[in-house]
Design a protein around this motif. Structure first.
Motif, short mmCIF file in Angstrom:
data_model
loop_
_atom_site.label_atom_id
_atom_site.label_comp_id
_atom_site.label_asym_id
_atom_site.label_seq_id
_atom_site.Cartn_x
_atom_site.Cartn_y
_atom_site.Cartn_z
N ALA A 23 0.83 -1.21 0.00
CA ALA A 23 0.00 0.00 0.00
C ALA A 23 0.86 1.25 0.00
O ALA A 23 0.58 2.23 -0.71
CB ALA A 23 -0.94 -0.01 1.20
N ALA A 24 1.94 1.24 0.80
CA ALA A 24 2.83 2.40 0.84
C ALA A 24 3.51 2.61 -0.51
O ALA A 24 3.66 3.74 -0.97
CB ALA A 24 3.88 2.21 1.94
N PHE A 25 3.92 1.53 -1.15
CA PHE A 25 4.57 1.63 -2.46
C PHE A 25 3.58 2.12 -3.52
O PHE A 25 3.88 3.03 -4.31
CB PHE A 25 5.15 0.28 -2.87
CG PHE A 25 5.86 0.29 -4.19
CD1 PHE A 25 6.94 1.12 -4.42
CD2 PHE A 25 5.44 -0.55 -5.22
CE1 PHE A 25 7.60 1.13 -5.64
CE2 PHE A 25 6.10 -0.55 -6.45
CZ PHE A 25 7.17 0.29 -6.66
N ASP A 26 2.38 1.55 -3.53
CA ASP A 26 1.37 1.97 -4.50
C ASP A 26 1.01 3.45 -4.31
O ASP A 26 0.83 4.19 -5.29
CB ASP A 26 0.11 1.11 -4.37
CG ASP A 26 0.31 -0.31 -4.89
OD1 ASP A 26 1.32 -0.55 -5.60
OD2 ASP A 26 -0.54 -1.17 -4.59
N ASP A 27 0.88 3.87 -3.06
CA ASP A 27 0.55 5.28 -2.79
C ASP A 27 1.66 6.21 -3.28
O ASP A 27 1.40 7.28 -3.83
CB ASP A 27 0.32 5.50 -1.29
CG ASP A 27 -0.98 4.88 -0.80
OD1 ASP A 27 -1.77 4.43 -1.64
OD2 ASP A 27 -1.19 4.86 0.43
N ALA A 28 2.91 5.79 -3.05
CA ALA A 28 4.04 6.62 -3.49
C ALA A 28 4.09 6.72 -5.01
O ALA A 28 4.39 7.79 -5.56
CB ALA A 28 5.35 6.04 -2.95
N ARG A 71 18.87 0.86 0.07
CA ARG A 71 18.89 2.31 -0.08
C ARG A 71 17.48 2.85 0.22
O ARG A 71 16.51 2.40 -0.39
CB ARG A 71 19.30 2.71 -1.50
CG ARG A 71 20.69 2.23 -1.92
CD ARG A 71 21.78 3.02 -1.21
NE ARG A 71 23.12 2.66 -1.68
CZ ARG A 71 23.90 1.78 -1.08
NH1 ARG A 71 23.47 1.17 0.03
NH2 ARG A 71 25.11 1.51 -1.55
N THR A 72 17.41 3.80 1.13
CA THR A 72 16.12 4.43 1.40
C THR A 72 15.67 5.21 0.18
O THR A 72 16.43 5.97 -0.42
CB THR A 72 16.22 5.39 2.60
OG1 THR A 72 16.63 4.64 3.75
CG2 THR A 72 14.88 6.05 2.89
N ILE A 73 14.40 5.01 -0.22
CA ILE A 73 13.87 5.72 -1.38
C ILE A 73 13.59 7.16 -0.96
O ILE A 73 12.75 7.42 -0.10
CB ILE A 73 12.60 5.04 -1.91
CG1 ILE A 73 12.89 3.57 -2.25
CG2 ILE A 73 12.07 5.78 -3.14
CD1 ILE A 73 11.67 2.78 -2.67
N ASP A 74 14.31 8.08 -1.56
CA ASP A 74 14.39 9.46 -1.06
C ASP A 74 13.04 10.17 -1.00
O ASP A 74 12.75 10.86 -0.03
CB ASP A 74 15.36 10.25 -1.93
CG ASP A 74 15.67 11.62 -1.34
OD1 ASP A 74 16.13 11.67 -0.18
OD2 ASP A 74 15.44 12.62 -2.03
N ASP A 75 12.21 10.00 -2.04
CA ASP A 75 10.97 10.76 -2.08
C ASP A 75 9.73 9.92 -1.75
O ASP A 75 8.60 10.36 -1.96
CB ASP A 75 10.79 11.44 -3.44
CG ASP A 75 10.96 10.48 -4.61
OD1 ASP A 75 11.32 9.31 -4.36
OD2 ASP A 75 10.75 10.90 -5.75
N ALA A 76 9.94 8.72 -1.21
CA ALA A 76 8.83 7.93 -0.67
C ALA A 76 8.79 8.20 0.83
O ALA A 76 9.30 7.42 1.64
CB ALA A 76 9.02 6.45 -0.96
N THR A 77 8.23 9.35 1.20
CA THR A 77 8.36 9.83 2.58
C THR A 77 7.31 9.27 3.53
O THR A 77 7.52 9.27 4.74
CB THR A 77 8.29 11.36 2.61
OG1 THR A 77 7.08 11.79 1.97
CG2 THR A 77 9.49 11.97 1.88
N ASP A 78 6.17 8.81 3.01
CA ASP A 78 5.15 8.25 3.89
C ASP A 78 5.56 6.83 4.28
O ASP A 78 5.76 5.98 3.41
CB ASP A 78 3.78 8.22 3.20
CG ASP A 78 3.20 9.61 3.02
OD1 ASP A 78 3.62 10.52 3.77
OD2 ASP A 78 2.36 9.79 2.14
N PRO A 79 5.68 6.56 5.57
CA PRO A 79 6.18 5.25 6.00
C PRO A 79 5.14 4.15 5.89
O PRO A 79 3.93 4.41 5.83
CB PRO A 79 6.55 5.49 7.47
CG PRO A 79 5.58 6.54 7.91
CD PRO A 79 5.40 7.45 6.71
N ALA A 80 5.62 2.93 5.84
CA ALA A 80 4.76 1.77 6.04
C ALA A 80 4.62 1.56 7.54
O ALA A 80 5.60 1.64 8.28
CB ALA A 80 5.36 0.53 5.38
#
Length: 312
Positions: free
Chosen positions: A203-208, A256-265
């Protein structure tokens, strides 16, 4: 007319079967049928339309459903009010947990709750995160440990257990390994392996992706974090996980942390505030146990706790 008859009436109405209703309430089918017939005689109307294949509510039955639920709820409320005064908690508590998520502190909390309130029957079930939230909303699950993103559970009371950013995990030598701060656009430039729909991480990935108008090529899906990581290790796709999920594979993958996927799971405890004293009593045990801290006010975010599980 008595409360037991109303309970049987609701069971038949919801199950659309005298056989399943009898299993649900724990008596014989003939006993349920006899009580329903007696209730119909008292009311002067058939409550069900019966056929060889199914049992459905009649017009009179549909009219009676709402009042029957209200009467049973009021009767339960009387018992709860007395229990609160006397310090007793009884009844049944259904706890949901995302599939494959072994959180020993939650089990310890259930054991402590059972010792303190032996009159409460505890049921534990596993399902996908999205289905657990729906079950909490519907009232068939009282408390759930499930994965989500922030907006997905705003209509429920929640206590954050784990909050983690999305990462991309790749083997050494992959082009993304050379980027300390890859973006979502960088990640979706490659085939992706991730969790299936219905999990918090997905869900977090789809939202991003939706937030940036990106359409990823998801070539592989797996319901276990180690399977997602193993597929990435073999170079089949880049893995989208959270940091703790990728950690067991750290020797073979670079995260590697995805820089602009700021909303956490998020992994949360979720419940609907119905005033059920058993839920609040369990939260007093489960909140500190799974987060390692005292329970926070509903909706307040917190840091990660000792719980780690996948997929969530």
């Amino acid at each position: 007319m008595n409360l037991r008859q109303l309970e049987y009436f609701l069971a038949v109405a919801e199950e659309e079967s005298f056989t399943r209703a009898a299993d649900r309430v724990g008596i014989s089918q003939s006993g349920v049928s006899a009580q329903i017939r007696q209730l119909e005689r008292e009311l002067g109307a058939d409550l069900f339309e019966r056929s060889a294949r199914r049992v459905i509510l009649s017009v009179a039955g549909r009219a009676a459903m709402g009042r029957a639920r209200a009467v049973l709820a009021a009767a339960e409320g009387v018992g709860q009010a007395v229990d609160e005064v006397t310090g007793l908690i009884r009844g049944r508590l259904v706890v949901g947990m995302v599939v494959g998520c072994t959180v020993t502190p939650l089990f310890d909390a259930l054991a402590a709750f059972h010792n303190e309130h032996p009159g409460v029957e505890i049921s534990l079930l596993e399902d996908r995160s999205d289905r657990l939230f729906d079950a909490v909303r519907a009232g068939s699950v009282d408390l759930a440990l499930a994965g989500t993103t922030g907006p997905a559970a705003q209509d429920l009371q929640t206590l954050t257990v784990v909050s983690e950013r999305l990462i991309v995990a790749v083997p050494p030598g992959h082009p993304l390994a050379a980027s300390p701060r890859p973006t979502m656009r960088d990640v979706v430039g490659y085939p992706v392996v991730c969790m299936p729909p219905g999990t918090g991480v997905r869900a977090a990935f789809d939202d991003a992706c939706a937030a940036q108008g990106l359409t990823p090529t998801i070539t592989l899906q797996a319901s276990a974090a180690n399977a997602v990581a193993d597929l990435a290790v073999r170079g089949l796709a880049v893995a989208v996980l959270t940091e703790s999920m990728a950690a067991p594979q750290h020797e073979r993958l670079l995260s590697r942390t995805i820089d602009d996927a700021t909303d956490p799971a998020l992994l949360v405890l979720a419940w609907k505030d119905t005033g059920n004293p058993a839920v609040h009593a369990l939260l007093r045990h489960a909140g500190p146990a799974v987060t390692g801290r005292a329970a926070r006010p509903p909706g307040e975010a917190g840091g990660g706790g000792p719980a780690r599980c996948a997929p969530w």
